[in-house]
Design a protein around this motif. Structure first.
Motif, PDB file in Angstrom:
ATOM      1  N   PHE A 118       0.628  -1.180  -0.292  1.00 14.06           N
ATOM      2  CA  PHE A 118       0.227  -0.250   0.141  1.00 14.06           C
ATOM      3  C   PHE A 118       1.123   1.512   0.038  1.00 14.06           C
ATOM      4  O   PHE A 118       2.307   1.541   0.859  1.00 14.06           O
ATOM      5  N   PRO A 119       0.797   2.992  -0.782  1.00 12.98           N
ATOM      6  CA  PRO A 119       1.237   3.881  -0.448  1.00 12.98           C
ATOM      7  C   PRO A 119       0.517   4.441   1.053  1.00 12.98           C
ATOM      8  O   PRO A 119      -0.699   3.938   1.226  1.00 12.98           O
ATOM      9  N   ALA A 120       1.107   5.403   1.498  1.00  9.20           N
ATOM     10  CA  ALA A 120      -0.075   6.404   2.205  1.00  9.20           C
ATOM     11  C   ALA A 120      -1.236   6.896   1.669  1.00  9.20           C
ATOM     12  O   ALA A 120      -0.913   8.198   1.561  1.00  9.20           O
ATOM     13  N   ILE A 121      -2.070   5.755   1.590  1.00  6.89           N
ATOM     14  CA  ILE A 121      -3.200   6.881   0.713  1.00  6.89           C
ATOM     15  C   ILE A 121      -3.953   7.882   1.412  1.00  6.89           C
ATOM     16  O   ILE A 121      -3.925   8.245   2.501  1.00  6.89           O
ATOM     17  N   SER A 122      -3.628   8.895   0.291  1.00  9.98           N
ATOM     18  CA  SER A 122      -4.336  10.569   1.163  1.00  9.98           C
ATOM     19  C   SER A 122      -3.438  10.981   1.599  1.00  9.98           C
ATOM     20  O   SER A 122      -3.941  12.251   1.641  1.00  9.98           O
ATOM     21  N   CYS A 123      -2.132  10.432   1.686  1.00 10.24           N
ATOM     22  CA  CYS A 123      -1.640  11.566   2.325  1.00 10.24           C
ATOM     23  C   CYS A 123      -0.740  12.730   1.670  1.00 10.24           C
ATOM     24  O   CYS A 123      -0.172  12.969   1.697  1.00 10.24           O
ATOM     25  N   GLY A 124      -1.189  12.582   0.044  1.00  7.58           N
ATOM     26  CA  GLY A 124      -0.423  13.622  -0.560  1.00  7.58           C
ATOM     27  C   GLY A 124      -1.511  14.476  -0.989  1.00  7.58           C
ATOM     28  O   GLY A 124      -1.606  15.376  -0.426  1.00  7.58           O
ATOM     29  N   VAL A 125      -1.913  15.136  -2.124  1.00 10.06           N
ATOM     30  CA  VAL A 125      -2.947  15.504  -2.748  1.00 10.06           C
ATOM     31  C   VAL A 125      -4.251  16.044  -1.992  1.00 10.06           C
ATOM     32  O   VAL A 125      -4.563  17.107  -2.063  1.00 10.06           O
ATOM     33  N   TYR A 126      -4.372  14.881  -1.800  1.00  8.17           N
ATOM     34  CA  TYR A 126      -5.609  14.724  -0.387  1.00  8.17           C
ATOM     35  C   TYR A 126      -5.138  15.624   0.888  1.00  8.17           C
ATOM     36  O   TYR A 126      -6.401  15.561   1.556  1.00  8.17           O
ATOM     37  N   GLY A 127      -3.981  15.233   1.345  1.00  6.71           N
ATOM     38  CA  GLY A 127      -4.017  16.272   2.642  1.00  6.71           C
ATOM     39  C   GLY A 127      -4.532  15.236   3.923  1.00  6.71           C
ATOM     40  O   GLY A 127      -4.226  17.037   4.616  1.00  6.71           O
ATOM     41  N   TYR A 128      -4.583  14.318   3.698  1.00  7.87           N
ATOM     42  CA  TYR A 128      -4.905  13.643   4.865  1.00  7.87           C
ATOM     43  C   TYR A 128      -3.801  13.775   5.684  1.00  7.87           C
ATOM     44  O   TYR A 128      -2.357  13.363   5.398  1.00  7.87           O
ATOM     45  N   PRO A 129      -3.580  13.936   7.129  1.00  4.88           N
ATOM     46  CA  PRO A 129      -2.620  14.326   8.077  1.00  4.88           C
ATOM     47  C   PRO A 129      -1.962  12.693   8.075  1.00  4.88           C
ATOM     48  O   PRO A 129      -2.741  12.153   8.387  1.00  4.88           O
ATOM     49  N   ALA A 130      -0.499  12.952   8.566  1.00  2.00           N
ATOM     50  CA  ALA A 130       0.319  11.775   7.872  1.00  2.00           C
ATOM     51  C   ALA A 130      -0.071  10.810   8.745  1.00  2.00           C
ATOM     52  O   ALA A 130      -0.483   9.585   9.339  1.00  2.00           O
ATOM     53  N   ALA A 131       0.222  11.570  10.562  1.00  2.00           N
ATOM     54  CA  ALA A 131      -0.064  10.420  11.606  1.00  2.00           C
ATOM     55  C   ALA A 131      -1.584  10.035  11.989  1.00  2.00           C
ATOM     56  O   ALA A 131      -1.340   9.321  11.997  1.00  2.00           O
ATOM     57  N   GLN A 132      -2.361  10.989  11.656  1.00  2.00           N
ATOM     58  CA  GLN A 132      -3.567  10.428  11.623  1.00  2.00           C
ATOM     59  C   GLN A 132      -3.464   9.617  11.015  1.00  2.00           C
ATOM     60  O   GLN A 132      -4.712   8.249  10.743  1.00  2.00           O
ATOM     61  N   ALA A 133      -3.338   9.131   9.086  1.00  2.00           N
ATOM     62  CA  ALA A 133      -3.543   8.408   8.349  1.00  2.00           C
ATOM     63  C   ALA A 133      -2.954   7.078   8.845  1.00  2.00           C
ATOM     64  O   ALA A 133      -3.644   6.212   8.960  1.00  2.00           O
TER      65      ALA A 133
END
Ligand code: AR6
Length: 173
Positions: A118-133
């Motif tokens: 899996f990549p870090a889904i939503s953690c790029g353009v979609y702006g999800y805070p990485a630690a929460q994701a």
């Protein structure tokens, strides 16, 4: 539980399936989506075009997942999922992100496949805070994989900073 975090380009991984962080149209984009389409070759776009639309321009809803071959990738399959856009956390983002992981694993199991990245889904353009994701990803994967040693999951981060965030979440869980 076979779950690990690496820092790598997901298009280089020899897996049964790699996951694409796509958009609902499934016709490519930037970030990891663009990298996967470039590496898989134009046949991937053709395969995506044949997937049915549930609404005009929607081949996959947010939280859903669809599977195609990997074509020129070292991975056999691509599982396309659509993460939520971050709107501040009060629009079911965590639930929708959780569904991405669950539905992708559902397709993997349905095809009797074993290894997935899996990549870090939503953690790029979609702006999800990485630690929460990362917390959502780890909690969901631990729940899905409990008692299942057959499936081997790699969380593939694209930078050492992101890898540290996901590794921290894994260690803390
Ligand atoms: N390998 C692994 N991870 C990567 C790679 C790669 N080759 N390239 C980027 N990442 P993003 P999203 C990381 O923006 O936030 C697309 O245009 C990246 O550093 O790709 O879910 C789609 O079409 C980040 O940590 O996906 C959608 O429109 C993570 O992958 C939209 O972006 C996810 O970043 C989806 O946005």
């Amino acid at each position: 539980m076979p779950l690990k975090v690496v820092s790598a380009d997901i298009t280089s991984l020899r897996m049964d399936a790699i996951v694409n962080a796509a958009n609902p149209g499934l016709l490519g984009g930037g970030g990891v989506d663009g990298a996967i389409h470039r590496a898989a070759g134009p046949a991937l776009l053709q395969a995506c075009r044949t997937l049915p639309e549930s609404a005009p321009g929607v081949r996959c809803p947010v939280g859903g997942a669809r599977i195609t071959p990997g074509f020129l990738l070292p991975a056999r399959y691509v599982i396309h999922t659509v993460g939520p856009v971050w709107h501040g956390g009060h629009q079911d983002e965590a639930l929708l992100l959780e569904r991405c992981y669950r539905n992708a694993l559902g397709l993997l199991r349905g095809q009797r496949l074993r290894t997935i990245a899996f990549p870090a889904i939503s953690c790029g353009v979609y702006g999800y805070p990485a630690a929460q994701a990362a917390d959502v990803a780890i909690a969901t994967l631990r729940d899905e994989l409990a008692g299942d040693d057959a499936i081997d999951v790699t969380l593939c981060c694209f930078s050492d900073g992101m890898r540290a965030i996901f590794q921290h979440a894994l260690n803390a869980a």
